[in-house]
Design an enzyme around this catalytic site. Structure first.
Site, short mmCIF file in Angstrom:
data_model
loop_
_atom_site.label_atom_id
_atom_site.label_comp_id
_atom_site.label_asym_id
_atom_site.label_seq_id
_atom_site.Cartn_x
_atom_site.Cartn_y
_atom_site.Cartn_z
CG HIS A 1 44.22 57.16 51.50
ND1 HIS A 1 43.02 57.61 50.97
CD2 HIS A 1 45.20 57.81 50.83
CE1 HIS A 1 43.29 58.50 50.00
NE2 HIS A 1 44.60 58.63 49.91
CG HIS B 1 48.95 60.22 51.34
ND1 HIS B 1 49.34 58.94 51.01
CD2 HIS B 1 48.01 60.57 50.44
CE1 HIS B 1 48.67 58.54 49.94
NE2 HIS B 1 47.85 59.51 49.59
#
Length: 165
Positions: free
Chosen positions: A69, A84
């Site tokens: 992620h 992110h």
């Protein structure tokens, strides 16, 4: 002799391109204090329109989170950029994320890093908004100039220009 040839100024200008297609917004608009209060560093955020993530800079992959992620890239001049994907996506434990690089890989701006399922992130996480943060900002950045827009193109549109110390 070297100082005469190269001068004392080691400052470098770096451009950061959009890692995803979408709307570029200030970090202030990220509904997470870690990002909006710049606890991890300064940068911008993008509201993505699809699930393909490319490298915002040329450099080396210094971290690919096990859940895919988030990814960290370090440029030759020492700027460390974190991408992110979404907010609270770590809780998805990697579901819906596929990494295409590993730690130590050399990448160019625009190289494919991660693919993610936007619908699944919308369903299971807080948001799809994707912060792009310079994690060592205080140590390396002298000047930071973000470029906000409604339609950034991944790997092409400059989202920030910075000058290193």
């Amino acid at each position: 002799m070297l100082k005469k040839l190269f001068g004392n100024n080691k400052s470098v200008e770096e451009q950061i391109v959009a890692p995803v297609n979408g709307k570029v917004v200030p970090l202030d608009e990220v509904d997470d204090p870690v990002f909006s209060q710049r606890m991890m560093g300064d940068g911008v955020a993008i509201e993505p329109t699809d699930g393909k993530v490319v490298s915002p800079v040329s450099g080396e992959i210094v971290q690919l989170f096990p859940t895919n992620h988030a990814v960290g890239i370090k440029t030759k001049s020492g700027v460390e950029v974190l991408v992110h994907i979404g907010l609270e996506t770590v809780s998805m434990e990697g579901e819906g994320f596929e990494g295409h690089v590993t730690t130590g890989d050399k990448v160019n701006a625009g190289d494919h890093l991660i693919t993610f399922d936007m619908d699944l992130v919308r369903e299971k996480a807080k948001s799809t908004i994707t912060p792009v943060v310079i994690t060592n900002y205080d140590d390396v950045v002298e000047n930071f100039d973000p470029s906000y827009s409604d339609g950034a193109n991944a790997g092409e549109s400059t989202i920030a220009t910075l000058k290193t110390k």
